[in-house]
Scaffold this motif. Structure first.
Motif, PDB file in Angstrom:
ATOM      1  N   SER A   6       0.848  -1.192   0.000  1.00 28.35           N
ATOM      2  CA  SER A   6       0.000   0.000   0.000  1.00 28.35           C
ATOM      3  C   SER A   6       0.882   1.239   0.000  1.00 28.35           C
ATOM      4  N   LEU A   7       1.034   1.834  -1.164  1.00 29.45           N
ATOM      5  CA  LEU A   7       1.907   3.002  -1.293  1.00 29.45           C
ATOM      6  C   LEU A   7       1.359   4.216  -0.555  1.00 29.45           C
ATOM      7  N   THR A   8       0.048   4.418  -0.592  1.00 23.14           N
ATOM      8  CA  THR A   8      -0.529   5.627   0.019  1.00 23.14           C
ATOM      9  C   THR A   8      -1.549   5.327   1.119  1.00 23.14           C
ATOM     10  N   ASN A  10      -4.351   3.306   1.374  1.00 19.21           N
ATOM     11  CA  ASN A  10      -5.750   2.892   1.181  1.00 19.21           C
ATOM     12  C   ASN A  10      -5.930   1.381   1.320  1.00 19.21           C
ATOM     13  N   THR A  11      -5.081   0.637   0.656  1.00 20.98           N
ATOM     14  CA  THR A  11      -5.203  -0.826   0.700  1.00 20.98           C
ATOM     15  C   THR A  11      -4.888  -1.344   2.107  1.00 20.98           C
ATOM     16  N   VAL A  49      -3.360   0.022  -7.434  1.00 22.26           N
ATOM     17  CA  VAL A  49      -2.947  -0.069  -8.835  1.00 22.26           C
ATOM     18  C   VAL A  49      -2.171   1.192  -9.184  1.00 22.26           C
ATOM     19  N   TYR A  50      -1.024   1.007  -9.818  1.00 20.38           N
ATOM     20  CA  TYR A  50      -0.114   2.107 -10.140  1.00 20.38           C
ATOM     21  C   TYR A  50       0.267   1.987 -11.610  1.00 20.38           C
ATOM     22  N   ALA A  51      -0.151   2.953 -12.406  1.00 21.34           N
ATOM     23  CA  ALA A  51       0.059   2.895 -13.855  1.00 21.34           C
ATOM     24  C   ALA A  51      -0.392   1.536 -14.386  1.00 21.34           C
ATOM     25  N   LEU A  52      -1.610   1.174 -14.006  1.00 14.11           N
ATOM     26  CA  LEU A  52      -2.313  -0.039 -14.470  1.00 14.11           C
ATOM     27  C   LEU A  52      -1.818  -1.343 -13.862  1.00 14.11           C
ATOM     28  N   THR A  78      -7.475  -1.590  -3.890  1.00 11.73           N
ATOM     29  CA  THR A  78      -8.139  -0.314  -4.155  1.00 11.73           C
ATOM     30  C   THR A  78      -7.625   0.220  -5.489  1.00 11.73           C
ATOM     31  N   SER A  81      -9.458   4.230 -10.969  1.00 14.27           N
ATOM     32  CA  SER A  81     -10.518   4.055 -11.964  1.00 14.27           C
ATOM     33  C   SER A  81     -10.887   2.600 -12.230  1.00 14.27           C
TER      34      SER A  81
HETATM   35  C1  LIG Z   1       1.606   6.764  -8.806  1.00  8.97           C
HETATM   36  C2  LIG Z   1       0.151   6.340  -8.871  1.00  8.97           C
HETATM   37  C3  LIG Z   1      -0.330   5.770 -10.039  1.00  8.97           C
HETATM   38  C4  LIG Z   1      -1.692   5.362 -10.114  1.00  8.97           C
HETATM   39  N1  LIG Z   1      -2.135   4.748 -11.251  1.00  8.97           N
HETATM   40  C5  LIG Z   1      -3.431   4.302 -11.298  1.00  8.97           C
HETATM   41  C6  LIG Z   1      -3.922   3.578 -12.451  1.00  8.97           C
HETATM   42  O1  LIG Z   1      -3.221   3.341 -13.419  1.00  8.97           O
HETATM   43  N2  LIG Z   1      -5.223   3.155 -12.438  1.00  8.97           N
HETATM   44  C7  LIG Z   1      -6.060   3.385 -11.374  1.00  8.97           C
HETATM   45  O2  LIG Z   1      -7.215   2.967 -11.429  1.00  8.97           O
HETATM   46  N3  LIG Z   1      -5.610   4.050 -10.272  1.00  8.97           N
HETATM   47  C8  LIG Z   1      -4.335   4.493 -10.204  1.00  8.97           C
HETATM   48  N4  LIG Z   1      -3.870   5.149  -9.074  1.00  8.97           N
HETATM   49  C9  LIG Z   1      -4.769   5.308  -7.936  1.00  8.97           C
HETATM   50  C10 LIG Z   1      -4.463   4.282  -6.840  1.00  8.97           C
HETATM   51  O3  LIG Z   1      -4.507   2.954  -7.341  1.00  8.97           O
HETATM   52  C11 LIG Z   1      -5.454   4.395  -5.696  1.00  8.97           C
HETATM   53  O4  LIG Z   1      -5.350   5.661  -5.105  1.00  8.97           O
HETATM   54  C12 LIG Z   1      -5.216   3.306  -4.663  1.00  8.97           C
HETATM   55  O5  LIG Z   1      -6.190   3.397  -3.657  1.00  8.97           O
HETATM   56  C13 LIG Z   1      -3.823   3.395  -4.064  1.00  8.97           C
HETATM   57  O6  LIG Z   1      -3.687   2.348  -3.133  1.00  8.97           O
HETATM   58  P1  LIG Z   1      -2.737   2.499  -1.849  1.00  8.97           P
HETATM   59  O7  LIG Z   1      -3.185   3.725  -1.069  1.00  8.97           O
HETATM   60  O8  LIG Z   1      -2.959   1.236  -1.093  1.00  8.97           O
HETATM   61  O9  LIG Z   1      -1.346   2.660  -2.354  1.00  8.97           O
HETATM   62  C14 LIG Z   1      -2.542   5.572  -9.004  1.00  8.97           C
HETATM   63  C15 LIG Z   1      -2.030   6.163  -7.841  1.00  8.97           C
HETATM   64  C16 LIG Z   1      -0.711   6.534  -7.752  1.00  8.97           C
HETATM   65  C17 LIG Z   1      -0.187   7.137  -6.464  1.00  8.97           C
END
Ligand SMILES: Cc1cc2nc3c(=O)[nH]c(=O)nc-3n(C[C@H](O)[C@H](O)[C@H](O)COP(=O)(O)O)c2cc1C
Length: 150
Positions: A6-8, A10-11, A49-52, A78, A81
């Motif tokens: 979980s980078l930010t 949410n997960t 998900v990060y860049a798909l 999480t 989109s």
């Molecule tokens: C660097 C970055 C890239 C992301 N790329 C996508 C993406 O390609 N598709 C999508 O649906 N969400 C994307 N997101 C949204 C994250 O998937 C969403 O905020 C998710 O809850 C992050 O999970 P985390 O808080 O557990 O890291 C991106 C977020 C970040 C920070």
């Protein structure tokens, strides 16, 4: 066992809700040893998900896992989109012989847009749905849960 990346953050919220229902501690993938799956029959794996794609940390962890024949896996995560991280996670896990028994995903506040998109997610309702998912997966895998937290 519940393992997540979980980078930010949410997960991580989903991981905590799911782990609480199961009565276990969620494990951050960064500290989880791939060989630590001895005796595990049901594994919950979560990521954003990060860049798909799923995170590099998660992909590295999954690729390093031993064969998973006989292990049931429930995916959660999480997204901003679409939960496109599941495709690669599913592929790696299935290649190792795991059986995917379910998936749960909900939107997560997007820090890229300074939290403007998907504000307030995962919500209390999302967390309740994650807990219900955990109970359903445990039942499906043949576990009787002692605690029936909401
Ligand atoms: C660097 C970055 C890239 C992301 N790329 C996508 C993406 O390609 N598709 C999508 O649906 N969400 C994307 N997101 C949204 C994250 O998937 C969403 O905020 C998710 O809850 C992050 O999970 P985390 O808080 O557990 O890291 C991106 C977020 C970040 C920070």
């Amino acid at each position: 066992m519940v393992v997540y990346a979980s980078l930010t953050g949410n997960t991580r919220k989903l991981a905590r809700a799911i782990a609480e229902v199961l009565g276990v501690e969620p494990q951050d993938v960064r500290g989880a040893a791939p060989e630590g799956l001895e005796g595990i029959h049901l594994l919950f794996v979560g990521d954003g998900v990060y860049a798909l794609r799923p995170s590099k940390a998660m992909v590295g962890y999954l690729r390093a896992l031993p064969p998973l024949r006989g292990v049931k896996v429930a995916l959660f995560g999480t997204y901003g989109s679409l939960p496109t991280q599941f495709r690669l996670m599913r592929r790696i896990l299935e290649e190792k012989g795991a059986e995917i028994i379910g998936e749960f995903a909900c939107p997560g506040r997007d820090k890229v847009t300074l939290g403007l998109l998907r504000h307030g997610r995962p919500s209390e309702k999302d967390l309740a749905a994650a807990r219900a998912f955990a109970r359903e997966m445990a039942r499906k895998a043949g576990y009787a849960l002692l605690k029936s937290s909401s």
